[in-house]
Design a protein around this motif. Structure first.
Motif, PDB file in Angstrom:
ATOM      1  N   GLU A 110       0.867  -1.188   0.000  1.00 14.43           N
ATOM      2  CA  GLU A 110       0.000   0.000   0.000  1.00 14.43           C
ATOM      3  C   GLU A 110       0.902   1.235   0.000  1.00 14.43           C
ATOM      4  O   GLU A 110       1.668   1.467   0.940  1.00 14.43           O
ATOM      5  N   ILE A 111       0.831   2.018  -1.071  1.00 15.84           N
ATOM      6  CA  ILE A 111       1.743   3.139  -1.271  1.00 15.84           C
ATOM      7  C   ILE A 111       1.038   4.453  -0.906  1.00 15.84           C
ATOM      8  O   ILE A 111       0.000   4.800  -1.502  1.00 15.84           O
ATOM      9  N   PRO A 112       1.576   5.217   0.035  1.00 23.52           N
ATOM     10  CA  PRO A 112       0.954   6.484   0.432  1.00 23.52           C
ATOM     11  C   PRO A 112       1.190   7.583  -0.595  1.00 23.52           C
ATOM     12  O   PRO A 112       2.029   7.451  -1.499  1.00 23.52           O
ATOM     13  N   GLU A 113       0.487   8.703  -0.413  1.00 24.79           N
ATOM     14  CA  GLU A 113       0.503   9.791  -1.398  1.00 24.79           C
ATOM     15  C   GLU A 113       1.879  10.418  -1.596  1.00 24.79           C
ATOM     16  O   GLU A 113       2.195  10.899  -2.684  1.00 24.79           O
ATOM     17  N   ASP A 114       2.690  10.454  -0.567  1.00 26.51           N
ATOM     18  CA  ASP A 114       3.971  11.155  -0.671  1.00 26.51           C
ATOM     19  C   ASP A 114       5.106  10.279  -1.229  1.00 26.51           C
ATOM     20  O   ASP A 114       6.257  10.694  -1.280  1.00 26.51           O
ATOM     21  N   HIS A 115       4.782   9.095  -1.686  1.00 24.74           N
ATOM     22  CA  HIS A 115       5.815   8.181  -2.200  1.00 24.74           C
ATOM     23  C   HIS A 115       5.987   8.359  -3.705  1.00 24.74           C
ATOM     24  O   HIS A 115       5.039   8.689  -4.431  1.00 24.74           O
ATOM     25  N   ASP A 116       7.207   8.129  -4.198  1.00 28.53           N
ATOM     26  CA  ASP A 116       7.501   8.252  -5.636  1.00 28.53           C
ATOM     27  C   ASP A 116       6.671   7.294  -6.482  1.00 28.53           C
ATOM     28  O   ASP A 116       6.453   7.538  -7.670  1.00 28.53           O
ATOM     29  N   PHE A 117       6.200   6.217  -5.862  1.00 30.60           N
ATOM     30  CA  PHE A 117       5.456   5.225  -6.630  1.00 30.60           C
ATOM     31  C   PHE A 117       3.966   5.574  -6.764  1.00 30.60           C
ATOM     32  O   PHE A 117       3.263   4.958  -7.562  1.00 30.60           O
ATOM     33  N   TYR A 118       3.489   6.516  -5.965  1.00 33.68           N
ATOM     34  CA  TYR A 118       2.045   6.740  -5.841  1.00 33.68           C
ATOM     35  C   TYR A 118       1.394   7.108  -7.178  1.00 33.68           C
ATOM     36  O   TYR A 118       0.325   6.610  -7.518  1.00 33.68           O
ATOM     37  N   ASN A 119       2.013   7.993  -7.924  1.00 29.10           N
ATOM     38  CA  ASN A 119       1.401   8.507  -9.158  1.00 29.10           C
ATOM     39  C   ASN A 119       1.819   7.725 -10.410  1.00 29.10           C
ATOM     40  O   ASN A 119       1.659   8.220 -11.530  1.00 29.10           O
ATOM     41  N   LEU A 120       2.360   6.544 -10.220  1.00 31.96           N
ATOM     42  CA  LEU A 120       2.762   5.717 -11.366  1.00 31.96           C
ATOM     43  C   LEU A 120       1.511   5.238 -12.110  1.00 31.96           C
ATOM     44  O   LEU A 120       0.667   4.549 -11.535  1.00 31.96           O
ATOM     45  N   GLU A 121       1.387   5.633 -13.359  1.00 34.62           N
ATOM     46  CA  GLU A 121       0.160   5.369 -14.112  1.00 34.62           C
ATOM     47  C   GLU A 121       0.325   4.220 -15.105  1.00 34.62           C
ATOM     48  O   GLU A 121       1.435   3.801 -15.434  1.00 34.62           O
ATOM     49  N   GLY A 122      -0.818   3.754 -15.610  1.00 35.94           N
ATOM     50  CA  GLY A 122      -0.855   2.765 -16.692  1.00 35.94           C
ATOM     51  C   GLY A 122       0.010   1.551 -16.420  1.00 35.94           C
ATOM     52  O   GLY A 122      -0.086   0.920 -15.369  1.00 35.94           O
ATOM     53  N   SER A 123       0.889   1.248 -17.397  1.00 36.93           N
ATOM     54  CA  SER A 123       1.776   0.085 -17.263  1.00 36.93           C
ATOM     55  C   SER A 123       3.212   0.520 -16.999  1.00 36.93           C
ATOM     56  O   SER A 123       4.150  -0.241 -17.234  1.00 36.93           O
ATOM     57  N   ASP A 124       3.366   1.763 -16.516  1.00 36.17           N
ATOM     58  CA  ASP A 124       4.709   2.295 -16.323  1.00 36.17           C
ATOM     59  C   ASP A 124       5.485   1.515 -15.262  1.00 36.17           C
ATOM     60  O   ASP A 124       4.918   0.946 -14.329  1.00 36.17           O
ATOM     61  N   ASN A 125       6.809   1.520 -15.426  1.00 33.82           N
ATOM     62  CA  ASN A 125       7.744   0.995 -14.435  1.00 33.82           C
ATOM     63  C   ASN A 125       8.503   2.165 -13.810  1.00 33.82           C
ATOM     64  O   ASN A 125       8.604   3.247 -14.417  1.00 33.82           O
ATOM     65  N   ILE A 126       9.034   1.927 -12.641  1.00 36.36           N
ATOM     66  CA  ILE A 126       9.905   2.916 -12.014  1.00 36.36           C
ATOM     67  C   ILE A 126      10.956   2.182 -11.191  1.00 36.36           C
ATOM     68  O   ILE A 126      10.661   1.167 -10.561  1.00 36.36           O
ATOM     69  N   VAL A 127      12.195   2.683 -11.254  1.00 32.92           N
ATOM     70  CA  VAL A 127      13.296   2.099 -10.486  1.00 32.92           C
ATOM     71  C   VAL A 127      14.017   3.215  -9.757  1.00 32.92           C
ATOM     72  O   VAL A 127      14.323   4.258 -10.344  1.00 32.92           O
ATOM     73  N   LEU A 128      14.261   3.002  -8.475  1.00 34.12           N
ATOM     74  CA  LEU A 128      15.028   3.936  -7.658  1.00 34.12           C
ATOM     75  C   LEU A 128      16.351   3.271  -7.289  1.00 34.12           C
ATOM     76  O   LEU A 128      16.370   2.241  -6.607  1.00 34.12           O
ATOM     77  N   PHE A 129      17.449   3.845  -7.774  1.00 27.91           N
ATOM     78  CA  PHE A 129      18.780   3.342  -7.439  1.00 27.91           C
ATOM     79  C   PHE A 129      19.384   4.216  -6.342  1.00 27.91           C
ATOM     80  O   PHE A 129      19.647   5.409  -6.545  1.00 27.91           O
ATOM     81  N   PHE A 130      19.576   3.621  -5.175  1.00 26.40           N
ATOM     82  CA  PHE A 130      20.301   4.291  -4.099  1.00 26.40           C
ATOM     83  C   PHE A 130      21.739   3.763  -4.141  1.00 26.40           C
ATOM     84  O   PHE A 130      21.968   2.560  -3.927  1.00 26.40           O
ATOM     85  N   THR A 131      22.673   4.627  -4.399  1.00 27.08           N
ATOM     86  CA  THR A 131      24.073   4.214  -4.510  1.00 27.08           C
ATOM     87  C   THR A 131      24.940   5.103  -3.626  1.00 27.08           C
ATOM     88  O   THR A 131      24.452   6.033  -2.984  1.00 27.08           O
ATOM     89  N   GLU A 132      26.222   4.825  -3.629  1.00 26.66           N
ATOM     90  CA  GLU A 132      27.125   5.656  -2.838  1.00 26.66           C
ATOM     91  C   GLU A 132      27.125   7.095  -3.336  1.00 26.66           C
ATOM     92  O   GLU A 132      27.378   8.020  -2.570  1.00 26.66           O
ATOM     93  N   ARG A 133      26.846   7.302  -4.597  1.00 24.34           N
ATOM     94  CA  ARG A 133      26.775   8.664  -5.144  1.00 24.34           C
ATOM     95  C   ARG A 133      25.364   9.234  -5.074  1.00 24.34           C
ATOM     96  O   ARG A 133      25.163  10.428  -5.211  1.00 24.34           O
ATOM     97  N   TYR A 134      24.376   8.357  -4.971  1.00 24.19           N
ATOM     98  CA  TYR A 134      22.971   8.783  -4.890  1.00 24.19           C
ATOM     99  C   TYR A 134      22.364   8.217  -3.603  1.00 24.19           C
ATOM    100  O   TYR A 134      21.445   7.403  -3.645  1.00 24.19           O
ATOM    101  N   LYS A 135      22.886   8.645  -2.456  1.00 24.70           N
ATOM    102  CA  LYS A 135      22.458   8.069  -1.170  1.00 24.70           C
ATOM    103  C   LYS A 135      21.109   8.597  -0.719  1.00 24.70           C
ATOM    104  O   LYS A 135      20.236   7.839  -0.287  1.00 24.70           O
ATOM    105  N   ASN A 136      20.934   9.906  -0.763  1.00 25.28           N
ATOM    106  CA  ASN A 136      19.728  10.529  -0.224  1.00 25.28           C
ATOM    107  C   ASN A 136      18.649  10.707  -1.279  1.00 25.28           C
ATOM    108  O   ASN A 136      17.477  10.411  -1.038  1.00 25.28           O
ATOM    109  N   LEU A 137      19.040  11.208  -2.422  1.00 24.93           N
ATOM    110  CA  LEU A 137      18.103  11.361  -3.537  1.00 24.93           C
ATOM    111  C   LEU A 137      18.466  10.328  -4.588  1.00 24.93           C
ATOM    112  O   LEU A 137      19.516  10.416  -5.227  1.00 24.93           O
TER     113      LEU A 137
END
Length: 813
Positions: free
Chosen positions: A758-785
């Motif tokens: 269950e994804i809340p409104e403030d999550h990056d996944f909330y507004n994912l529409e249709g058949s779209d995919n989304i990937v969040l990569f957290f890395t040493e260079r992208y730790k916070n964002l």
């Protein structure tokens, strides 16, 4: 004066001889016409002589065929009123030939002298008939027997032209000969004792060159069945082009290395006189042909041609007893020379530990025998190893006068061959750098010639040869995309993409020239029965450069074939996730094979269809970044389902719609059970550098056990109807919390899980529409964002475009 030579194919039939007459009508200066025997007759005469010597009466049948062919030619070409004299002369010569063959039959042997007499009849008969035909057509033509002009003597057991006497004879005869056309037989001559001799391989070309040199002709024209010397063998390289101008030296190199339109001895008599040679096509006289001159190729292409010699073998003389010992090379080459074995290629290591030579495979057994016998003492004492030949080889050569002034040609040549997994056994390059040669497996010759020709002659247009397995929704879209982009790819990316083989589960079809993509459905429908192993064997047998196997199926059986393709340097592009999500050992082995055999293994569409998820991940890892966590919605089908499912419709209907619109696998349970998402997060984890098996992934399935246990689609959809209330409850619970349902995959700290969340409104996944995919990569260079990739992640069009993108990546390697 001009000298024209017409080969066996040019005089193979009455129709061809008429073509020669029409060619001669265009000349204004006196000409000498040298002709070969009618096509195939020389071989027949040799065969008849061998059979007679073995006391086989079948030689009479061959003689009868020869007689019929020549008499029929006379009757077709020469008017009835002029036939009597010609037929009488031809029959008289054939009677002499019959007597000679009978002699060989009765004594049960054939001497070199007798063989020369028998073989000479081919040229004697053809030249006489052609001269009489030209005269009957009103041309000022006479016949002159080359045996009266060209004289030979014995040197080291071979017939060698006596140029002093021959030049004198030619000058005296033609000074008083007033005819416009003089027809002479090629190939034959006589000794000082007037015994008939022959001039060997390429003898008719040689005859023409002898006349041209003796009379200091304006030009020597060789008329044959091709339009000159080509950049490569046109029978093997369809894109080969005729070379308009080439130097003597370049022509000799190319002719030595298999360019059959000209033989090296031909050039020798005219070389010192600076007489040009023109190669022309009897059947296309309007084409320019190839002009061979003394002048070097100044400022032209560095590589002028690519040629090869097949049916080769290597002999290696090696051992510690060779180092620092004078005379080893002399003994080696001397024993081969004494056995009358021609050495085509030589290479020696600077350590003096080995000498390697290339010889004809026809001579290899004799070569091994004489060399091992000559070095028996050293072999017995372990100073030199026993010679063991390598067969099934060929020599490929680059030729060009300007090659020495350009760096990197050898590297370019070997790199091109290496990229196509053509193994190089031996390399040889002379100090003149006019020729770079290498020895390869004979089965790779066609691929090597095409790859090299593409690299050096085709303006950097790279040909990709595709073998497509699976032409359903994705496969059909993929083929249509290739068709629509053909011109763009050639013009802008310099890629010529051809589909050479296609298959579905029922039929398959191959066409080495490329399958027309506007009619591929009809072509496939009439193809042969589909067979996985036959498909693999056919791809390997074709052995084409830049070959790519494209798997558009979801079949585990087809995924199991990737190793076969990669280990044969055939690249693999696939949207099938099974191979990369199988046991880690298999995944790692496929990646290793791809590196070992320089065959890209690309599977971008395994995660996110056409989205550049894997490509981005690879670039992160390659640049030294490290993945800490991955959060993703990786199922376009599940996202489509839960974006459209609500309390006003049924879960069954939405899943059915997703299947019909091509968002799910053919078996939708693969998507809804979470297996598909598990495979995707597993692939991401592995591509991030982690060792993980699919059994290590936690699967929090939302499907009832009964649905998971079904074995076919009908039962699966029935179970969805049965548990509709359960699905409605899941939806209601999420709605009550103002959340949306998303099927999420997560990887962190070496552990992975998938499940409905269950994804809340403030999550990056909330507004994912249709058949779209989304990937969040957290890395040493992208730790916070996190680095976010988002877009359409399902559907046949975007999946096909992802496959297409992988094809282009390979084309740009």
């Amino acid at each position: 004066m001009k000298v024209l030579k017409f080969g066996g194919s040019s005089v193979a039939s009455p129709e061809n001889i008429i073509k020669i007459k029409n060619i001669l009508l265009a000349y204004n200066d006196p000409i000498i016409v040298v002709v070969s025997a009618f096509g195939g007759v020389t071989d027949q005469l040799l065969q008849a002589g061998e059979m007679a010597a073995k006391e086989q009466t079948g030689y009479k049948d061959i003689l009868s065929e020869i007689e019929t062919r020549h008499l029929d030619t006379v009757k077709e070409l020469i008017p009835i009123t002029a036939q009597s004299k010609v037929l009488s002369k031809v029959k008289s010569e054939l009677n002499i030939l019959e007597t000679l063959l009978e002699g060989a039959y009765f004594i049960g042997e054939i001497t070199p002298k007798l063989s020369d007499k028998i073989v000479s009849f081919g040229e004697l008969l053809s030249s006489y008939i052609i001269s009489e035909y030209l005269a009957s057509e009103g041309l000022d033509a006479v016949y002159k027997d080359s045996r009266e002009l060209i004289k030979t003597f014995k040197l080291a057991g071979k017939n060698v032209v006596d140029f002093t006497l021959t030049d004198t004879n030619c000058k005296e005869y033609f000074k008083n000969n007033g005819a416009f056309i003089t027809v002479c037989p090629g190939f034959i001559a006589t000794s000082k004792n007037n015994d008939i001799t022959t001039l060997g391989r390429g003898g008719s070309d040689y005859t023409a060159a002898i006349y041209a040199a003796a009379l200091e002709a304006d030009i020597l024209e060789i008329w044959t069945d091709v339009s000159g010397m080509y950049t490569a063998n046109p029978k093997m390289v369809k894109q080969a082009k005729a070379i308009t101008h080439i130097s003597y030296e370049e022509a000799m190199e190319l002719s030595h290395f298999g360019a059959k339109v000209l033989y090296p001895p031909t050039i020798q008599p005219v070389l010192s006189k600076g007489i040009s040679i023109l190669i022309k096509n009897t059947f296309k006289p309007e084409e320019e042909g190839t002009l061979i001159t003394k002048s070097r190729n100044e400022g032209g292409k560095t590589v002028r041609g690519i040629s090869h010699i097949g049916n080769m073998a290597l002999l290696s003389l090696e051992g510690p007893g060779m180092v620092g010992i004078p005379g080893i090379s002399k003994r080696f080459f001397e024993v081969l020379s004494q056995a009358d074995i021609s050495v085509v290629l030589i290479t020696q290591a600077s350590s003096e530990h080995s000498i390697c030579v290339g010889v004809s495979a026809d001579d290899v057994e004799k070569s091994v025998e004489v060399v091992n016998e000559a070095f028996a003492y050293e072999i017995e004492r372990g100073k030199i190893k026993e010679v063991i030949p390598e067969k099934g080889l060929a020599i490929v050569a680059l030729v060009g006068d300007n090659m020495k002034s350009h760096q990197g040609l050898s590297g370019k040549m070997f790199s091109t061959l290496g990229k196509n997994n053509v193994n190089i056994r031996v390399i040889a390059q002379g100090a003149s750098e006019r020729n770079i040669s290498c020895v390869i497996n004979e089965k790779d010759v066609k691929k090597a010639l095409n790859a090299l020709h593409e690299e050096f002659f085709e303006e950097n247009v790279k040909q990709l040869n595709l073998f497509v397995m699976g032409v359903g929704n994705v496969g059909a879209k993929f083929l249509n995309q290739i068709k629509s982009q053909e011109k763009y790819l050639k013009k802008n990316l310099k890629l010529n993409v051809r589909v050479v083989g296609i298959s579905n589960s029922r039929t398959m079809h191959f066409d080495e020239k490329g399958i027309p993509l506007d009619t591929w459905q009809d072509t496939l429908s009439t193809g042969q029965k589909a067979d996985k192993q036959l498909f693999i064997d056919r791809v390997n047998d074709l052995n084409l450069r830049n070959s790519i196997f494209v798997d558009n199926t979801a079949s585990a059986e087809i995924a199991g074939t990737y190793a076969d393709f990669l280990s044969n340097s055939i690249s693999v592009v696939t949207c099938n996730k099974i191979a990369c999500s199988s046991e880690y050992y298999n995944y790692a082995r496929l990646k290793s094979l791809a590196r070992e055999y320089n065959a890209p293994f690309l599977f971008e569409t395994n995660v996110g269809a056409g989205l550049p998820i894997l490509d981005t991940l690879k670039n992160l890892i390659a640049s030294g970044d490290k993945v800490l966590k991955i959060q993703a919605v990786l199922s376009g089908s599940l996202n489509f389902v839960f974006n459209n499912f609500n309390d006003s419709n049924t879960f069954h209907d939405i899943v059915k719609r997703a299947q019909e619109e091509g968002y799910t696998e053919p078996d939708p349970k693969i998507d809804l059970s979470g297996i598909d998402v598990m495979r995707k997060i597993l692939i991401l984890a592995r591509e991030s550098g982690y060792v993980l098996e699919i059994g290590d992934i936690e699967n929090n399935s939302f499907l009832p056990k009964e649905s998971l246990d079904t074995t076919n689609n009908d039962d699966f959809f029935t179970s969805l109807v049965k548990y509709e209330s359960d699905f409605q409850k899941i939806y209601a619970d999420a709605k009550a919390k103002n959340c949306k349902l998303k099927y999420v995959a997560q990887f962190e700290n070496g552990k992975a899980s998938v499940g409905l969340q269950e994804i809340p409104e403030d999550h990056d996944f909330y507004n994912l529409e249709g058949s779209d995919n989304i990937v969040l990569f957290f890395t040493e260079r992208y730790k916070n964002l996190p680095l976010i990739i988002k877009g359409a992640g399902a559907g046949s069009d975007v999946t096909a475009s992802g496959i297409f993108a992988d094809i282009i990546r390979i084309g740009n390697f």
